[in-house]
Write an enzyme that holds these catalytic residues in place. Structure first.
Site, short mmCIF file in Angstrom:
data_model
loop_
_atom_site.label_atom_id
_atom_site.label_comp_id
_atom_site.label_asym_id
_atom_site.label_seq_id
_atom_site.Cartn_x
_atom_site.Cartn_y
_atom_site.Cartn_z
N ASP A 143 -3.12 -82.68 17.82
CA ASP A 143 -3.21 -81.61 16.81
C ASP A 143 -4.63 -81.61 16.27
O ASP A 143 -4.88 -82.00 15.12
CB ASP A 143 -2.18 -81.87 15.70
CG ASP A 143 -0.78 -81.96 16.27
OD1 ASP A 143 -0.26 -80.92 16.70
OD2 ASP A 143 -0.20 -83.07 16.32
N GLY B 246 3.31 -91.02 21.91
CA GLY B 246 2.15 -90.55 21.13
C GLY B 246 2.13 -91.19 19.75
O GLY B 246 1.11 -91.73 19.29
N HIS B 247 3.29 -91.15 19.07
CA HIS B 247 3.40 -91.80 17.75
C HIS B 247 3.15 -93.30 17.89
O HIS B 247 2.47 -93.91 17.06
CB HIS B 247 4.80 -91.59 17.17
CG HIS B 247 5.16 -90.17 16.90
ND1 HIS B 247 6.04 -89.46 17.68
CD2 HIS B 247 4.76 -89.32 15.92
CE1 HIS B 247 6.18 -88.24 17.20
NE2 HIS B 247 5.41 -88.11 16.14
N GLN C 231 -5.16 -86.59 18.31
CA GLN C 231 -6.01 -85.48 18.79
C GLN C 231 -5.15 -84.32 19.27
O GLN C 231 -5.58 -83.18 19.29
CB GLN C 231 -6.93 -85.95 19.93
CG GLN C 231 -7.89 -84.83 20.36
CD GLN C 231 -8.73 -85.16 21.56
OE1 GLN C 231 -9.02 -86.34 21.81
NE2 GLN C 231 -9.13 -84.15 22.31
N MET D 117 6.62 -87.10 11.28
CA MET D 117 7.90 -86.46 10.99
C MET D 117 9.01 -87.11 11.81
O MET D 117 10.10 -86.54 11.96
CB MET D 117 7.82 -84.96 11.30
CG MET D 117 6.78 -84.24 10.44
SD MET D 117 7.14 -82.52 10.14
CE MET D 117 7.09 -81.88 11.81
N GLY D 118 8.74 -88.28 12.37
CA GLY D 118 9.77 -88.99 13.13
C GLY D 118 9.96 -88.41 14.52
O GLY D 118 9.08 -87.72 15.05
P1 AMP Z 1 4.37 -85.34 13.95
O1 AMP Z 1 5.46 -86.34 13.86
O2 AMP Z 1 4.57 -84.30 14.99
O3 AMP Z 1 3.99 -84.76 12.60
O4 AMP Z 1 3.08 -86.16 14.44
C1 AMP Z 1 2.65 -87.29 13.76
C2 AMP Z 1 1.33 -87.70 14.31
O5 AMP Z 1 1.45 -87.98 15.70
C3 AMP Z 1 0.25 -86.60 14.18
O6 AMP Z 1 -0.97 -87.19 13.80
C4 AMP Z 1 0.17 -86.06 15.59
O7 AMP Z 1 -1.08 -85.49 15.91
C5 AMP Z 1 0.43 -87.31 16.40
N1 AMP Z 1 0.85 -86.98 17.76
C6 AMP Z 1 1.83 -86.11 18.12
N2 AMP Z 1 1.89 -86.01 19.47
C7 AMP Z 1 0.93 -86.83 19.96
C8 AMP Z 1 0.49 -87.15 21.29
N3 AMP Z 1 1.03 -86.62 22.37
N4 AMP Z 1 -0.54 -88.03 21.42
C9 AMP Z 1 -1.12 -88.59 20.31
N5 AMP Z 1 -0.74 -88.31 19.05
C10 AMP Z 1 0.27 -87.45 18.87
#
Ligand code: AMP
Length: 283
Positions: free
Chosen positions: A150, A36-37, A148, A30-31
């Site tokens: 989520d 992490g991303h 991980q 979702m940007g």
């Molecule tokens: P989101 O943009 O929040 O939908 O996340 C996109 C991807 O990034 C999802 O697979 C999340 O699980 C992953 N993600 C978010 N935060 C972290 C993090 N701290 N470490 C690793 N992956 C993450």
């Protein structure tokens, strides 16, 4: 790096890849990127010839009282980061095109999606599985990468991909954390400085749970008590759940065997924090 904003454009690009026989890796997001991303992009980059990242703030996974409008959307810096990480294609679909006004289909995983986050946010996972299905249909990657961080989402998407024969390998990547242990999240920016100081307590609680398990504790209630003690000491924190669960079914564990997952969600003021730890139980 190609930036594709339309479904037609993405499908055209994908058709052109078929004859090239390349391995395509996909990172749906979702940007509002953080490291992490970035780690997911790097993992995809190492394993695949082509890396596709999607950026789409998916309205279906937000509840009516959640932060859809406030969710951060720093698109220019997100695109720059994709470029830096050597991403091949950034797919930025519009809401109108992904969900036209007569859109009426959804994808729902049952048992796994009903507990924990699913119990707190009733339409959340259905929104996630619906959008991920649409994105997998469009990109048709060989592998897709999820954090991980989520863990329940990862389990649900893995189950869905298997149940629906979606043909993509669902890969889990480790949680990236701040130096004090707080798992990175695009929503951490909502934390006040007061809440930010307390936020690492969740990870500390999980670590304590993990430590007593590795020290041989077998009583689920004792392990959960150890985790909660850490957090309950603070009156500004509300525990949504902090449990020892089976790492595959996500049901509360009856006994401590093989691998368990410690799942946690707390509320710190208006901000909800999620985290988890997988723990290998000593024989
Ligand atoms: P989101 O943009 O929040 O939908 O996340 C996109 C991807 O990034 C999802 O697979 C999340 O699980 C992953 N993600 C978010 N935060 C972290 C993090 N701290 N470490 C690793 N992956 C993450």
């Amino acid at each position: 790096m190609k930036i594709i904003r339309s479904i037609n454009g993405l499908q055209r690009w994908r058709r052109n890849q078929i004859s090239r026989q390349v391995v395509i890796g996909f990172v749906p997001t979702m940007g509002a990127f953080h490291p992490g991303h970035q780690s997911l992009m790097q993992r995809a980059r190492r394993s695949c010839q082509i890396v596709v990242v999607s950026i789409f703030v998916n309205p279906l996974q937000f509840g009516p009282t959640e932060d859809l409008d406030e969710y951060p959307r720093p698109l220019e810096s997100d695109i720059a980061l994709c470029r830096k990480e050597g991403v091949d294609v950034v797919f930025i679909p519009s809401r109108k095109e992904l969900y036209p006004s007569d859109f009426q289909t959804s994808v729902k995983v049952s048992h796994l999606a009903n507990r924990w986050e699913g119990a707190k946010r009733s339409t959340h996972f259905q929104g996630v599985t619906t959008v991920v299905t649409k994105l997998l249909n469009l990109v048709t990657p060989h592998q897709a990468y999820f954090g991980q961080k989520d863990y329940q989402q990862f389990c649900i998407i893995k189950q869905m991909a298997r149940d629906l024969n979606q043909g993509t390998r669902i890969v889990m990547c480790p949680t990236v954390r701040e130096a004090d242990g707080l798992a990175l999240s695009s929503r951490n920016g909502y934390l006040s400085s007061f809440a930010r100081r307390r936020a690492p307590l969740l990870y500390q609680a999980l670590r304590d749970g993990s430590r007593v398990i590795r020290d041989g504790e077998k009583s689920i209630s004792k392990i959960e008590k150890v985790m909660c003690a850490h957090v309950q000491n603070d009156s500004k924190i509300k525990i949504d759940y902090l449990n020892v669960c089976d790492s595959e079914t996500l049901l509360p564990s009856q006994d401590v065997r093989k691998t368990v997952v410690l799942l946690g969600a707390i509320r710190l003021g208006k901000v909800r924090l999620l985290d988890n730890l997988l723990v290998k139980v000593p024989a």
